[in-house]
Design a protein around this motif. Structure first.
Motif, PDB file in Angstrom:
ATOM      1  N   ASN A 115       0.825  -1.214   0.000  1.00 22.40           N
ATOM      2  CA  ASN A 115       0.000   0.000   0.000  1.00 22.40           C
ATOM      3  C   ASN A 115       0.863   1.270   0.000  1.00 22.40           C
ATOM      4  O   ASN A 115       0.521   2.258  -0.659  1.00 22.40           O
ATOM      5  N   SER A 122       0.521   6.538  -7.022  1.00 23.46           N
ATOM      6  CA  SER A 122      -0.635   7.407  -7.217  1.00 23.46           C
ATOM      7  C   SER A 122      -0.267   8.873  -7.066  1.00 23.46           C
ATOM      8  O   SER A 122      -0.702   9.728  -7.844  1.00 23.46           O
ATOM      9  N   ASP A 324     -10.881  13.751  -7.178  1.00 23.57           N
ATOM     10  CA  ASP A 324     -12.124  14.167  -6.509  1.00 23.57           C
ATOM     11  C   ASP A 324     -11.890  15.206  -5.400  1.00 23.57           C
ATOM     12  O   ASP A 324     -12.366  16.334  -5.478  1.00 23.57           O
ATOM     13  N   PHE A 330     -14.771  17.308  -8.650  1.00 22.92           N
ATOM     14  CA  PHE A 330     -14.874  17.548 -10.100  1.00 22.92           C
ATOM     15  C   PHE A 330     -15.790  18.730 -10.424  1.00 22.92           C
ATOM     16  O   PHE A 330     -16.611  18.653 -11.340  1.00 22.92           O
ATOM     17  N   PHE A 443      -4.657  12.658  -2.685  1.00 18.35           N
ATOM     18  CA  PHE A 443      -5.191  11.832  -3.756  1.00 18.35           C
ATOM     19  C   PHE A 443      -5.291  10.362  -3.316  1.00 18.35           C
ATOM     20  O   PHE A 443      -6.355   9.749  -3.348  1.00 18.35           O
ATOM     21  N   TRP A 444      -4.192   9.786  -2.892  1.00 20.04           N
ATOM     22  CA  TRP A 444      -4.224   8.375  -2.487  1.00 20.04           C
ATOM     23  C   TRP A 444      -5.043   8.206  -1.200  1.00 20.04           C
ATOM     24  O   TRP A 444      -5.833   7.293  -1.069  1.00 20.04           O
TER      25      TRP A 444
ATOM     26  N   GLY B 107      -8.240  -0.225  -2.750  1.00 23.70           N
ATOM     27  CA  GLY B 107      -6.881   0.322  -2.854  1.00 23.70           C
ATOM     28  C   GLY B 107      -6.144   0.362  -1.535  1.00 23.70           C
ATOM     29  O   GLY B 107      -5.510  -0.605  -1.132  1.00 23.70           O
ATOM     30  N   VAL B 108      -6.246   1.458  -0.857  1.00 24.50           N
ATOM     31  CA  VAL B 108      -5.488   1.673   0.381  1.00 24.50           C
ATOM     32  C   VAL B 108      -5.696   0.572   1.417  1.00 24.50           C
ATOM     33  O   VAL B 108      -4.757   0.141   2.085  1.00 24.50           O
ATOM     34  N   LEU B 144     -11.163  10.071 -11.624  1.00 24.90           N
ATOM     35  CA  LEU B 144      -9.949  10.153 -10.806  1.00 24.90           C
ATOM     36  C   LEU B 144     -10.327  10.180  -9.320  1.00 24.90           C
ATOM     37  O   LEU B 144     -10.099  11.167  -8.612  1.00 24.90           O
ATOM     38  N   LEU B 145     -10.910   9.068  -8.854  1.00 23.35           N
ATOM     39  CA  LEU B 145     -11.304   8.977  -7.448  1.00 23.35           C
ATOM     40  C   LEU B 145     -10.077   8.828  -6.563  1.00 23.35           C
ATOM     41  O   LEU B 145      -9.064   8.268  -6.989  1.00 23.35           O
ATOM     42  N   HIS B 146     -10.209   9.277  -5.295  1.00 26.22           N
ATOM     43  CA  HIS B 146      -9.176   8.967  -4.302  1.00 26.22           C
ATOM     44  C   HIS B 146      -9.064   7.444  -4.195  1.00 26.22           C
ATOM     45  O   HIS B 146     -10.018   6.724  -4.501  1.00 26.22           O
ATOM     46  N   HIS B 147      -7.909   6.983  -3.772  1.00 29.12           N
ATOM     47  CA  HIS B 147      -7.590   5.543  -3.696  1.00 29.12           C
ATOM     48  C   HIS B 147      -7.375   4.901  -5.073  1.00 29.12           C
ATOM     49  O   HIS B 147      -7.323   3.672  -5.161  1.00 29.12           O
ATOM     50  N   THR B 148      -7.315   5.700  -6.147  1.00 28.10           N
ATOM     51  CA  THR B 148      -6.958   5.099  -7.442  1.00 28.10           C
ATOM     52  C   THR B 148      -5.523   5.466  -7.777  1.00 28.10           C
ATOM     53  O   THR B 148      -4.937   6.379  -7.179  1.00 28.10           O
ATOM     54  N   LEU B 149      -4.983   4.764  -8.784  1.00 24.03           N
ATOM     55  CA  LEU B 149      -3.571   4.946  -9.137  1.00 24.03           C
ATOM     56  C   LEU B 149      -3.353   6.150 -10.039  1.00 24.03           C
ATOM     57  O   LEU B 149      -2.219   6.494 -10.344  1.00 24.03           O
ATOM     58  N   GLY B 150      -4.440   6.774 -10.474  1.00 23.37           N
ATOM     59  CA  GLY B 150      -4.299   7.985 -11.265  1.00 23.37           C
ATOM     60  C   GLY B 150      -4.235   7.731 -12.754  1.00 23.37           C
ATOM     61  O   GLY B 150      -4.178   8.668 -13.545  1.00 23.37           O
ATOM     62  N   ASP B 151      -4.232   6.460 -13.148  1.00 21.41           N
ATOM     63  CA  ASP B 151      -4.161   6.148 -14.579  1.00 21.41           C
ATOM     64  C   ASP B 151      -5.347   5.311 -15.039  1.00 21.41           C
ATOM     65  O   ASP B 151      -5.310   4.682 -16.093  1.00 21.41           O
ATOM     66  N   ARG B 153      -6.532   2.545 -13.973  1.00 21.74           N
ATOM     67  CA  ARG B 153      -6.496   1.084 -13.843  1.00 21.74           C
ATOM     68  C   ARG B 153      -7.251   0.639 -12.587  1.00 21.74           C
ATOM     69  O   ARG B 153      -6.659   0.270 -11.583  1.00 21.74           O
TER      70      ARG B 153
END
Lengths: 603, 603
Positions: A115, A122, A324, A330, A443-444, B107-108, B144-151, B153
């Motif tokens: 993690n 991220s 977000d 957004f 972000f993460w 994710g996290v 581009l939600l939080h807990h995503t890798l930003g790309d 996936r």
């Protein structure tokens, strides 16, 4: 930097890379040999790495001998690997053009860091993950070693790493290992993302040529294709002209991550345009800068700031991450036709994308071209960004009161770390003194990150002679990673930790489950925590404030203000109180969900 | 169980599976609807799951509402997700034919559990990992939600899960979701390995038919192909005959994991053969059983036991895991020609493999066939397995003294958890009372595991009315996962924690780096730990013993013996002292490395 300087740097980098390529092809004989472990450590010290993080394990002990004996690198033993990855992340965020390095052991260690590494991906932080793995002989025979999955898949952990890194280097040939190490480090720095590198136990002391070490590594920023870049500059100038210089700038995360703070400052100084920051860009520009207007976060922005940003005829955002929470869910309030986006590897002008045109080289050219707009740009009004301490009838330490009040506690050069709970939102309403740095993971958003990160931040800040390190973290988040306070104390670091005690996960309560038990946590005795986790001989200090009067008194208290050790302040807050920006952001999401589903989330 | 019973159970299982298949195909209309969240929880309660572990996060809060409101399931909020996975692992090890369940957020959260899930894979423990993930709408649009890798996936975390689970169920269609949940649970139970299941936020309250719930799920153990099985029984009998009944049995980990303790006991009772346990099989057979001779661990076995095992003309091992630490570093002292291995899904007879012949059905048939050897088998001498307390001139609490001495502290029905440091090795020289269970993670060997696992073990033990839960953990390991003591206190659990304080990572010091600083850790104030991490109103007790006299005194102390709350005993030991089996195992490895490389690891 000027255009010429930036180009010279790039060309030098290109020359170095070509020299290394020549080295590889020549495969010279007869020069000095070093162990591969030393090769790797030399590469890291060349980049200014002075601390490495991790946990010992039997597949990395041989390498740790070299680290411990190295004159320029300190081994920082973390309490666990997730915390170590967080610490490496924090370290990398502060040290310019260096890396954060975390060393773990095969399987159990490296997977515990997952993690933390994914978060660095991220959030675009260059973290090098060195995993000590079985010897190359064992990798061929694949015995049923401890830390394996029991089915002979020795490569499974590298497959995990591939999902959350930009590059994986699986060393299995001593001859090619130095080149693979170099490539791994260059990828890590250049892309500002984590890289995974395996170090087999038998390679640590294997000998390789030291020749390549004469050419230090660096971040590679390719020069933009000149005709495309010229076209882009023309297009942007055209829009600025059409806007009659009515332009505002928004700085965001990638200004830090891809190292363009100097270029942006120069651009702002020469053009006079007003500048705002997205939450993740806060402190990229000193917040006392006369043309700085505060935080822009879409529809939940302070109304005066919102109006000033959104009424501009052209908005240029630099290094934007429109995630977000970083964009008010957004809700940027201007059309794409008024928006230019400068990124590390591409540019967007209105609806057009220009891949390959990165901001490092573009910004100096834009500065040259647009400085003629200074007279117009510098006259656009900016409302000074000031903290507003509310007049409240209560003595309770509310979020609304706490953040503006704590603002006056900060000093220039402080480094402020905020956790992904209420703190990330609360700090946005606080103007920070010049030369401070705000470090957060908006972000993460992994709760607990800030505690591990603070260890790395504090070491980097000490290296660089920065000021105090001040952490704001909730009680819920602290419980995830609490043990990492222990190395802070042991190493004589002096962070000031504001522990916001609101009896559980307030960010979750704000989102859903306001009165749910699953958002409650155990009520620890916070003021005896440092004493329990500290080395027996090392002093620590702990304070507790339960109301505004006590907080005011603490902020005048010499024992607190002169504290020269790890310090914790327990701040009692209400279990349902959330900062304005968090509450507003969540409200937007609930409205959107209601519109989409017709269901009301009233919990 | 008898042969007939086992077959009947299998056939019932087959009938149930076919009924579910018919259900799927019929896709009936018009019967009762339940939410998918309830469907999942009903499946879990049918299997006896009473506690679910995890950490709240905004992608699982809706599901946690259902968990919290469920009358038969308690939500256990852990301090972090790795600890939650460890707790689910510990829970599953104790509860027969149930699952451990850990719920995390996208994710996290889920990535923090990676090492815990991988450990359950390696050690064959059925842990169901439920990850709360974004809604199916968000999964399609991939913002581009939080807990995503930003790309974008969104599937990357499931790819991680694929490496460390036997099955992943990515729910994206409400119609097929109940069938996918069933399949996930059956795979988890049958293979006794972790499974990954995603639960999108919008599916929690989506309605599905409740019809399938009428048919409970169960572990599926296929019947062996009769002709092959008969052949295998003939072959084994032939070897037993040739050996003139001179046979010993070694029980190992998979006797627990694939639920054949009853079948093995019946086999031993009817044949009279002596039985020994590998380290991971300890307590699979009650250690006071008259035909039980102690622990076999290859060349480092106690010499008398070693001789008795290795001189047998035939050795039948049941559920063996010949991993490094579980086999004395691969030093089993008898040839394959004298070895029969019974496994959950296959059988080895000398050099021949019989895939598909599993021990659950094979064992009752072997019992029938080999009971005629009782007169021979029951006469083979077995030396009673007794603790040997050394007469020492020192008052220091040595490893050599501590483990045999602590043996007399245990009572029938106790559950003993040992950590992957010195404790895993020390406990092997201690005979345990009947009906005790030893829980350890010898193969995966992730330090810190035992603390999280103890939480799950203690809850399962309380469910089942077992005795005390006693944990042995070193100070180094405890620091990785220390916060998980907090929920133990909060939930009123009463584990007794022996904290072996030897100032660092002794297992690593034994392997390498005896005097290295990287094996040192901070010296916490252990006896104030429970008070700091406990809920303010809940009582805890802490003790400290620094020499043999103090330990003897504690073991007579009523305040300690009658302790009815979470209790910690800090045991001061020497920083270089290691149990015999650990030191011997490491010595073997060093000799092997020296033979292979010519280098001496004298550190």
């Amino acid at each position: 930097m000027t255009t010429a300087n930036v180009e010279v740097e790039s060309l030098k980098g290109e020359v170095d890379r070509l020299r290394l390529e020549v080295q590889t092809l020549q495969a010279k004989q007869g020069h000095e040999q070093v162990t591969l472990g030393h090769y790797l450590l030399t590469r890291l010290t060349q980049l200014g790495v002075k601390h490495m993080f991790g946990v010992p394990g039997d597949f990395n002990l041989g390498f740790l001998d070299l680290v411990e004996d190295h004159p320029d690198i300190d081994w920082i033993g973390n309490c666990n690997e997730l915390n170590a990855a967080y610490a490496a992340d924090g370290y990398a965020r502060i040290k310019p053009n260096a890396l954060g390095v975390v060393t773990t052991t095969f399987g159990v260690g490296e997977l515990s860091a997952t993690n933390g590494i994914a978060g660095a991906f991220s959030e675009m932080v260059p973290v090098l993950h060195i995993a000590g793995v079985p010897s190359t002989t064992q990798q061929k025979k694949r015995p049923l070693l401890h830390h394996t999955l029991g089915d002979g898949r020795y490569g499974a952990y590298a497959e995990v790493a591939k999902q959350i890194t930009v590059h994986t280097a699986w060393l299995d040939n001593v001859e090619t290992a130095p080149r693979m190490i170099d490539e791994a480090i260059i990828q890590c720095m250049t892309k500002a993302r984590p890289v995974y590198l395996t170090l087999p136990t038998d390679f640590v002391t294997a000998e390789v040529s030291s020749e390549r070490l004469n050419i230090p590594l660096q971040r590679v920023v390719s020069v933009n294709d000149p005709p495309t870049e010229n076209f882009v500059v023309d297009q942007i100038e055209k829009l600025v002209r059409e806007a009659e210089g009515d332009v505002v700038i928004i700085v965001d995360a990638c200004v830090f991550r891809y190292d363009v703070r100097d270029e942006v400052k120069e651009f702002l100084k020469k053009t006079g345009f007003p500048v705002y920051a997205a939450p993740m860009g806060k402190t990229a520009i000193d917040e006392d800068y006369e043309r700085y207007g505060g935080i822009y976060v879409g529809s939940i922005t302070d109304p005066e700031i919102k109006e000033n940003v959104e009424k501009a005829k052209l908005i240029i955002s630099v290094g934007g991450v429109q995630s977000d929470f970083n964009s008010g869910m957004f809700t940027y309030g201007f059309p794409t036709s008024r928006h230019v986006e400068l990124h590390s590897t591409h540019t967007h002008i209105q609806y057009a994308a220009y891949p390959g045109v990165g901001f490092k080289h573009l910004l100096p050219k834009l500065t040259e071209r647009l400085q003629s707009y200074y007279d117009l740009g510098s006259k656009i009004p900016v409302i000074p960004y000031k903290a507003k301490i509310p007049a409240e009838e209560t003595d309770v330490i509310t979020q609304r009161y706490f953040w503006p009040r704590i603002g006056s506690f900060f000093k220039p050069n402080d480094v402020i770390v905020t956790e992904t709970g209420t703190a990330n939102f609360g700090i946005l309403d606080v103007p920070l003194p010049p030369k401070t740095l705000l470090v957060s993971q908006i972000f993460w958003g992994s709760i607990g990150w800030s505690v591990g990160a603070t260890l790395g931040v504090a070491l980097a800040a000490r290296d660089l002679g920065l000021g105090r390190v001040v952490l704001f973290v909730g009680d819920g988040s602290m419980q995830l990673t609490v043990q990492e306070i222990s190395p802070m104390i042991r190493l004589g670091l002096k962070p000031i930790i504001f522990l916001l005690n609101n009896n559980g996960y307030v960010i979750e309560r704000t989102i859903h489950g306001k009165h749910r038990k699953y958002n409650d946590i155990a009520d620890w005795k916070w003021t005896q925590l440092l004493d329990t986790l500290g080395d027996r001989e090392t002093e620590t200090k702990s304070f507790k404030v339960t109301n505004q009067a006590e907080l005011e008194s603490l902020l005048q208290d010499a024992a607190f203000l002169d504290s020269d050790c790890t310090t914790l302040v327990e701040v009692i807050m209400d279990r349902l109180d959330a900062p304005r920006l968090l509450a507003d952001g969540v409200a937007i999401n609930k409205r959107a969900a209601r519109a989409a589903t017709g269901k009301v989330d009233d919990d």
